[in-house]
Design a protein around this motif. Structure first.
Motif, PDB file in Angstrom:
ATOM      1  N   ILE A 184      26.808 -52.380  53.390  1.00  0.00           N
ATOM      2  CA  ILE A 184      25.694 -51.730  52.703  1.00  0.00           C
ATOM      3  C   ILE A 184      25.443 -50.547  53.933  1.00  0.00           C
ATOM      4  CG2 ILE A 184      23.015 -51.905  52.334  1.00  0.00           C
ATOM      5  CD1 ILE A 184      23.738 -54.972  51.436  1.00  0.00           C
ATOM      6  N   PRO A 185      25.434 -49.374  53.286  1.00  0.00           N
ATOM      7  CA  PRO A 185      25.197 -48.172  54.084  1.00  0.00           C
ATOM      8  C   PRO A 185      23.471 -48.205  54.540  1.00  0.00           C
ATOM      9  CG  PRO A 185      25.256 -47.488  52.106  1.00  0.00           C
ATOM     10  CD  PRO A 185      25.475 -48.904  51.915  1.00  0.00           C
ATOM     11  N   MET A 186      23.220 -47.489  55.709  1.00  0.00           N
ATOM     12  CA  MET A 186      21.795 -47.356  56.269  1.00  0.00           C
ATOM     13  C   MET A 186      21.671 -45.995  55.455  1.00  0.00           C
ATOM     14  SD  MET A 186      19.761 -47.335  59.627  1.00  0.00           S
ATOM     15  CE  MET A 186      19.835 -45.790  60.370  1.00  0.00           C
ATOM     16  N   ALA A 187      20.422 -45.847  54.806  1.00  0.00           N
ATOM     17  CA  ALA A 187      19.999 -44.662  54.352  1.00  0.00           C
ATOM     18  C   ALA A 187      19.586 -43.649  55.438  1.00  0.00           C
ATOM     19  CB  ALA A 187      18.733 -44.766  53.316  1.00  0.00           C
ATOM     20  N   PRO A 188      19.933 -42.093  55.174  1.00  0.00           N
ATOM     21  CA  PRO A 188      19.525 -41.027  56.245  1.00  0.00           C
ATOM     22  C   PRO A 188      18.035 -40.943  56.230  1.00  0.00           C
ATOM     23  CG  PRO A 188      20.484 -40.249  54.354  1.00  0.00           C
ATOM     24  CD  PRO A 188      20.690 -41.748  54.139  1.00  0.00           C
ATOM     25  N   HIS A 189      17.320 -40.538  57.300  1.00  0.00           N
ATOM     26  CA  HIS A 189      16.060 -40.273  57.451  1.00  0.00           C
ATOM     27  C   HIS A 189      15.950 -38.727  58.032  1.00  0.00           C
ATOM     28  CE1 HIS A 189      16.398 -44.839  57.307  1.00  0.00           C
ATOM     29  NE2 HIS A 189      15.253 -44.512  56.807  1.00  0.00           N
ATOM     30  N   LYS A 210      20.853 -39.483  60.310  1.00  0.00           N
ATOM     31  CA  LYS A 210      21.981 -39.130  59.436  1.00  0.00           C
ATOM     32  C   LYS A 210      22.239 -40.296  58.672  1.00  0.00           C
ATOM     33  CE  LYS A 210      23.675 -36.107  62.701  1.00  0.00           C
ATOM     34  NZ  LYS A 210      24.564 -35.937  63.985  1.00  0.00           N
ATOM     35  N   GLY A 211      21.898 -41.546  58.807  1.00  0.00           N
ATOM     36  CA  GLY A 211      22.484 -42.806  57.853  1.00  0.00           C
ATOM     37  C   GLY A 211      23.847 -43.142  58.699  1.00  0.00           C
ATOM     38  N   GLY A 212      24.349 -44.240  58.074  1.00  0.00           N
ATOM     39  CA  GLY A 212      25.450 -44.681  58.671  1.00  0.00           C
ATOM     40  C   GLY A 212      26.038 -46.114  57.914  1.00  0.00           C
ATOM     41  N   SER A 213      27.180 -46.281  58.144  1.00  0.00           N
ATOM     42  CA  SER A 213      27.966 -47.519  57.339  1.00  0.00           C
ATOM     43  C   SER A 213      29.107 -48.073  58.160  1.00  0.00           C
ATOM     44  CB  SER A 213      28.257 -47.021  55.957  1.00  0.00           C
ATOM     45  OG  SER A 213      29.451 -46.066  56.076  1.00  0.00           O
ATOM     46  N   GLY A 214      29.444 -49.115  57.700  1.00  0.00           N
ATOM     47  CA  GLY A 214      30.652 -49.784  58.363  1.00  0.00           C
ATOM     48  C   GLY A 214      30.602 -50.581  59.395  1.00  0.00           C
ATOM     49  N   VAL A 215      29.392 -50.512  60.429  1.00  0.00           N
ATOM     50  CA  VAL A 215      29.378 -51.265  61.544  1.00  0.00           C
ATOM     51  C   VAL A 215      28.738 -52.523  61.484  1.00  0.00           C
ATOM     52  CG1 VAL A 215      28.076 -51.324  63.687  1.00  0.00           C
ATOM     53  CG2 VAL A 215      28.979 -49.098  63.050  1.00  0.00           C
ATOM     54  N   TRP A 216      27.998 -52.752  60.581  1.00  0.00           N
ATOM     55  CA  TRP A 216      26.992 -54.016  59.873  1.00  0.00           C
ATOM     56  C   TRP A 216      27.391 -54.619  58.621  1.00  0.00           C
ATOM     57  CZ3 TRP A 216      24.932 -56.305  64.168  1.00  0.00           C
ATOM     58  CH2 TRP A 216      24.535 -55.442  65.226  1.00  0.00           C
ATOM     59  N   GLY A 217      28.483 -54.103  57.979  1.00  0.00           N
ATOM     60  CA  GLY A 217      28.866 -54.489  56.774  1.00  0.00           C
ATOM     61  C   GLY A 217      28.910 -53.203  55.945  1.00  0.00           C
ATOM     62  N   GLU A 220      12.547 -57.823  63.300  1.00  0.00           N
ATOM     63  CA  GLU A 220      12.606 -58.101  64.776  1.00  0.00           C
ATOM     64  C   GLU A 220      13.920 -59.102  64.877  1.00  0.00           C
ATOM     65  OE1 GLU A 220       9.649 -58.092  67.356  1.00  0.00           O
ATOM     66  OE2 GLU A 220       8.992 -56.119  66.958  1.00  0.00           O
ATOM     67  N   LYS A 221      13.797 -60.209  64.301  1.00  0.00           N
ATOM     68  CA  LYS A 221      14.564 -61.518  64.684  1.00  0.00           C
ATOM     69  C   LYS A 221      15.615 -61.898  63.706  1.00  0.00           C
ATOM     70  CE  LYS A 221      11.938 -61.778  68.363  1.00  0.00           C
ATOM     71  NZ  LYS A 221      12.461 -61.642  69.606  1.00  0.00           N
ATOM     72  N   ASN A 222      15.516 -61.366  62.265  1.00  0.00           N
ATOM     73  CA  ASN A 222      16.440 -62.035  61.317  1.00  0.00           C
ATOM     74  C   ASN A 222      17.053 -60.618  60.492  1.00  0.00           C
ATOM     75  OD1 ASN A 222      15.530 -64.859  61.827  1.00  0.00           O
ATOM     76  ND2 ASN A 222      13.724 -64.274  61.126  1.00  0.00           N
ATOM     77  N   LYS A 223      18.238 -60.912  60.224  1.00  0.00           N
ATOM     78  CA  LYS A 223      18.783 -60.162  59.360  1.00  0.00           C
ATOM     79  C   LYS A 223      18.187 -59.910  58.029  1.00  0.00           C
ATOM     80  CE  LYS A 223      23.494 -59.022  57.190  1.00  0.00           C
ATOM     81  NZ  LYS A 223      22.919 -58.212  56.419  1.00  0.00           N
ATOM     82  N   LEU A 224      18.048 -58.922  57.517  1.00  0.00           N
ATOM     83  CA  LEU A 224      17.435 -58.876  56.145  1.00  0.00           C
ATOM     84  C   LEU A 224      18.792 -57.943  55.177  1.00  0.00           C
ATOM     85  CD1 LEU A 224      14.867 -59.284  54.486  1.00  0.00           C
ATOM     86  CD2 LEU A 224      14.074 -57.279  55.417  1.00  0.00           C
ATOM     87  N   VAL A 225      18.456 -57.053  54.816  1.00  0.00           N
ATOM     88  CA  VAL A 225      19.475 -56.050  54.542  1.00  0.00           C
ATOM     89  C   VAL A 225      20.164 -55.392  55.601  1.00  0.00           C
ATOM     90  CG1 VAL A 225      19.865 -53.918  52.944  1.00  0.00           C
ATOM     91  CG2 VAL A 225      17.857 -55.398  52.341  1.00  0.00           C
ATOM     92  N   GLY A 226      19.752 -54.952  56.588  1.00  0.00           N
ATOM     93  CA  GLY A 226      20.386 -54.604  57.746  1.00  0.00           C
ATOM     94  C   GLY A 226      20.267 -55.741  58.946  1.00  0.00           C
ATOM     95  N   PRO A 227      20.834 -55.345  59.952  1.00  0.00           N
ATOM     96  CA  PRO A 227      20.801 -56.482  60.994  1.00  0.00           C
ATOM     97  C   PRO A 227      19.442 -56.234  61.640  1.00  0.00           C
ATOM     98  CG  PRO A 227      21.625 -54.039  61.803  1.00  0.00           C
ATOM     99  CD  PRO A 227      21.557 -54.060  60.188  1.00  0.00           C
ATOM    100  N   SER A 228      19.234 -57.300  62.560  1.00  0.00           N
ATOM    101  CA  SER A 228      17.791 -57.639  63.208  1.00  0.00           C
ATOM    102  C   SER A 228      17.612 -56.428  64.339  1.00  0.00           C
ATOM    103  CB  SER A 228      17.544 -59.052  63.393  1.00  0.00           C
ATOM    104  OG  SER A 228      18.266 -59.224  64.524  1.00  0.00           O
ATOM    105  N   TYR A 229      16.565 -56.289  64.838  1.00  0.00           N
ATOM    106  CA  TYR A 229      16.446 -55.360  66.057  1.00  0.00           C
ATOM    107  C   TYR A 229      17.341 -56.305  67.022  1.00  0.00           C
ATOM    108  CZ  TYR A 229      13.380 -52.525  63.101  1.00  0.00           C
ATOM    109  OH  TYR A 229      13.008 -51.576  62.132  1.00  0.00           O
ATOM    110  N   LYS A 230      16.971 -57.452  67.265  1.00  0.00           N
ATOM    111  CA  LYS A 230      17.506 -58.441  67.982  1.00  0.00           C
ATOM    112  C   LYS A 230      18.979 -58.205  68.226  1.00  0.00           C
ATOM    113  CE  LYS A 230      17.851 -63.374  69.365  1.00  0.00           C
ATOM    114  NZ  LYS A 230      17.429 -64.679  68.906  1.00  0.00           N
ATOM    115  N   ASP A 231      19.626 -58.306  66.863  1.00  0.00           N
ATOM    116  CA  ASP A 231      21.227 -58.172  67.021  1.00  0.00           C
ATOM    117  C   ASP A 231      21.690 -56.890  67.315  1.00  0.00           C
ATOM    118  OD1 ASP A 231      21.170 -60.851  65.992  1.00  0.00           O
ATOM    119  OD2 ASP A 231      21.537 -60.348  63.890  1.00  0.00           O
ATOM    120  N   ILE A 232      20.779 -55.826  67.078  1.00  0.00           N
ATOM    121  CA  ILE A 232      21.120 -54.427  67.502  1.00  0.00           C
ATOM    122  C   ILE A 232      21.001 -54.220  69.039  1.00  0.00           C
ATOM    123  CG2 ILE A 232      20.505 -51.887  67.572  1.00  0.00           C
ATOM    124  CD1 ILE A 232      19.453 -52.518  64.577  1.00  0.00           C
TER     125      ILE A 232
END
Length: 108
Positions: free
Chosen positions: A84-89, A75-82, A43-55
């Motif tokens: 490391i791509p987000m895996a699709p679900h 669908k997944g995504g990449s490039g917005v936060w760095g 919720e509050k801190n960046k881990l692999v991806g952005p925190s929910y607070k940052d989103i």
């Protein structure tokens, strides 16, 4: 035997309390807690991806962003936060993803 029965009843009572607390959480948060989101996001801190607070700070809560971000969850995504791509679900349906996004965009 009596002690085992008491222990089982206590565990069942605790389980009922935990389940009751889950019902008080927003639907989107419940879906997040049951998913693999917490492996990369908090919720509050960046881990692999952005925190929910940052989103939530980057995307105002409106129907356009809810649809956009729900699509990224599915669908997944990449490039917005760095890099490391987000895996699709793909197992997640649009309504579930939208509920998750609605919750994420409330995290301040």
């Amino acid at each position: 035997m009596k002690h085992k029965l008491i222990a089982l009843l206590l565990c069942a009572g605790i389980s009922s309390i935990v389940n009751a607390q889950d019902k008080d959480e927003p639907a989107g948060k419940q879906l997040i807690l049951k998913s693999d989101c917490k492996a990369c996001h908090t919720e509050k801190n960046k881990l692999v991806g952005p925190s929910y607070k940052d989103i939530a700070a980057k995307y105002p809560s409106n129907s356009k962003n809810i649809t956009l971000l729900a699509g990224k969850i599915i669908k997944g995504g990449s490039g917005v936060w760095g890099q490391i791509p987000m895996a699709p679900h793909p197992q997640m349906n649009k309504k579930e993803a939208e509920e998750m996004v609605k919750y994420i965009l409330t995290v301040k």
